[in-house]
Design an enzyme around this catalytic site. Structure first.
Site, PDB file in Angstrom:
ATOM      1  N   LYS A  64      17.537 -13.078 -28.428  1.00  0.00           N
ATOM      2  CA  LYS A  64      16.574 -13.019 -29.520  1.00  0.00           C
ATOM      3  C   LYS A  64      15.763 -11.732 -29.342  1.00  0.00           C
ATOM      4  CE  LYS A  64      15.782 -18.030 -30.047  1.00  0.00           C
ATOM      5  NZ  LYS A  64      16.519 -18.578 -28.899  1.00  0.00           N
TER       6      LYS A  64
ATOM      7  N   PRO B  23      12.118 -12.993 -13.529  1.00  0.00           N
ATOM      8  CA  PRO B  23      11.614 -11.936 -14.409  1.00  0.00           C
ATOM      9  C   PRO B  23      12.564 -10.776 -14.644  1.00  0.00           C
ATOM     10  CG  PRO B  23      10.600 -11.754 -12.254  1.00  0.00           C
ATOM     11  CD  PRO B  23      11.415 -13.022 -12.233  1.00  0.00           C
TER      12      PRO B  23
ATOM     13  N   GLY C  55      15.681 -15.899 -18.999  1.00  0.00           N
ATOM     14  CA  GLY C  55      14.729 -15.171 -18.180  1.00  0.00           C
ATOM     15  C   GLY C  55      13.560 -16.062 -17.823  1.00  0.00           C
ATOM     16  N   GLY C  56      12.901 -15.736 -16.714  1.00  0.00           N
ATOM     17  CA  GLY C  56      11.732 -16.505 -16.309  1.00  0.00           C
ATOM     18  C   GLY C  56      12.074 -17.941 -15.954  1.00  0.00           C
ATOM     19  N   ASP C  57      11.262 -18.868 -16.447  1.00  0.00           N
ATOM     20  CA  ASP C  57      11.472 -20.294 -16.225  1.00  0.00           C
ATOM     21  C   ASP C  57      11.787 -20.954 -17.569  1.00  0.00           C
ATOM     22  OD1 ASP C  57      10.863 -22.770 -14.270  1.00  0.00           O
ATOM     23  OD2 ASP C  57      10.126 -23.217 -16.284  1.00  0.00           O
TER      24      ASP C  57
ATOM     25  N   MET D  57       4.283 -12.054 -24.104  1.00  0.00           N
ATOM     26  CA  MET D  57       4.737 -11.714 -25.462  1.00  0.00           C
ATOM     27  C   MET D  57       3.592 -11.207 -26.334  1.00  0.00           C
ATOM     28  SD  MET D  57       7.324 -14.969 -26.043  1.00  0.00           S
ATOM     29  CE  MET D  57       6.027 -16.176 -25.680  1.00  0.00           C
TER      30      MET D  57
ATOM     31  N   ASP E 254      20.396 -15.100 -22.348  1.00  0.00           N
ATOM     32  CA  ASP E 254      19.399 -14.309 -23.053  1.00  0.00           C
ATOM     33  C   ASP E 254      19.381 -12.885 -22.519  1.00  0.00           C
ATOM     34  OD1 ASP E 254      18.584 -16.483 -24.526  1.00  0.00           O
ATOM     35  OD2 ASP E 254      16.794 -16.886 -23.337  1.00  0.00           O
TER      36      ASP E 254
END
Length: 259
Positions: free
Chosen positions: A71, A26, A102-104, A186, A49
């Site tokens: 993005k 995260p 980021g994240g998975d 999101m 990213d």
């Protein structure tokens, strides 16, 4: 006969590289896995990213090529087709390529799309899972997604668009009846519509809810309220992405966080 080149390819023969999809967690560099760190250190090329823990890029070799493919919402965008092209281009050139996310990679991360694009042209791919913000974000804010006696289930959905948007594929009617913890990723922009849509579908407007912004980062903020009040409270607090929303009884637990 010439000696074989490293890796078994004969001299003059192009050796195909590989792609590793790395989930960075995260945002806190401490939450990158050991495998993810090793992949960064071994990479020839890294496509990253903006939500990946960017401090970890310092672990890359000095000669590694680092490519920003962020993005940003309503800002700079690197199209997914272009990202796929870059992965393939560098791997075909023999590079060990890391796609740093980021994240998975497989939780709203388009990792499976990138894997398929590479596989279609014969490029080997492997994945190193990451700590997903859908679970880690609430945890870091003192909110468990399950708690004995409160809920035995949780679900994760995208809030990119709200319940009444024609592009949504989420079953919002089922979510309104779900009864467990709902984690929405999101969903900052669509939060007012999500709140109103769930209430219109029968969810109690007094259901506890919270927004966690910048989970795991120095600027982490937690805004608590109810399903009905949270959009206004979130706006008043100036919440911007990245942020996630948690809806359900667990948000009322308010586990004490260390200073």
């Amino acid at each position: 006969m010439p000696d074989p080149a490293p890796g078994g390819a004969s001299a003059g023969e192009q050796q195909v590289g590989s792609v590793v999809l790395v989930g960075g967690g995260p945002g806190d560099p401490d939450l990158l896995t050991v495998g993810g760190l090793r992949a960064l250190r071994e990479a020839d090329v890294v496509l990253y990213d903006h939500l990946a823990p960017l401090a970890c890029l310092a672990e890359c070799r000095p000669d590694a090529v680092l490519i920003d493919v962020a993005k940003f919402p309503r800002g700079h965008q690197t199209g997914q087709d272009r990202i796929n092209e870059l992965l393939i281009e560098h791997a075909r050139g023999g590079a060990n390529v890391v796609r740093f996310k980021g994240g998975d990679p497989f939780v709203f991360g388009r990792g499976s799309e990138e894997w398929l694009a590479c596989a279609e042209v014969g490029i080997p791919v492997r994945v190193i899972p990451g700590v997903s913000s859908s679970i880690a974000g609430p945890e870091l804010a003192g909110i468990p997604v399950t708690h004995r006696g409160l809920t035995q289930q949780f679900t994760v959905v995208t809030g990119h668009v709200g319940p009444d948007h024609p592009a949504t594929t989420v079953d919002w009617d089922a979510l309104a009846r779900f009864g467990g913890t709902i984690v929405i990723l999101m969903g900052v922009k669509a939060l007012p519509g999500i709140s109103a849509g769930l209430i219109a579908r029968g969810m109690d407007p007094h259901t506890p809810a919270a927004v966690v912004a910048n989970a795991g980062l120095p600027g982490q903020a937690v805004i608590r309220g109810t399903l009905a009040s949270l959009p206004e409270e979130s706006t008043a607090a100036g919440v911007q992405p990245p942020a996630l929303t948690i809806i359900g009884a667990v948000t009322a637990l308010d586990l004490p966080l260390p200073d």
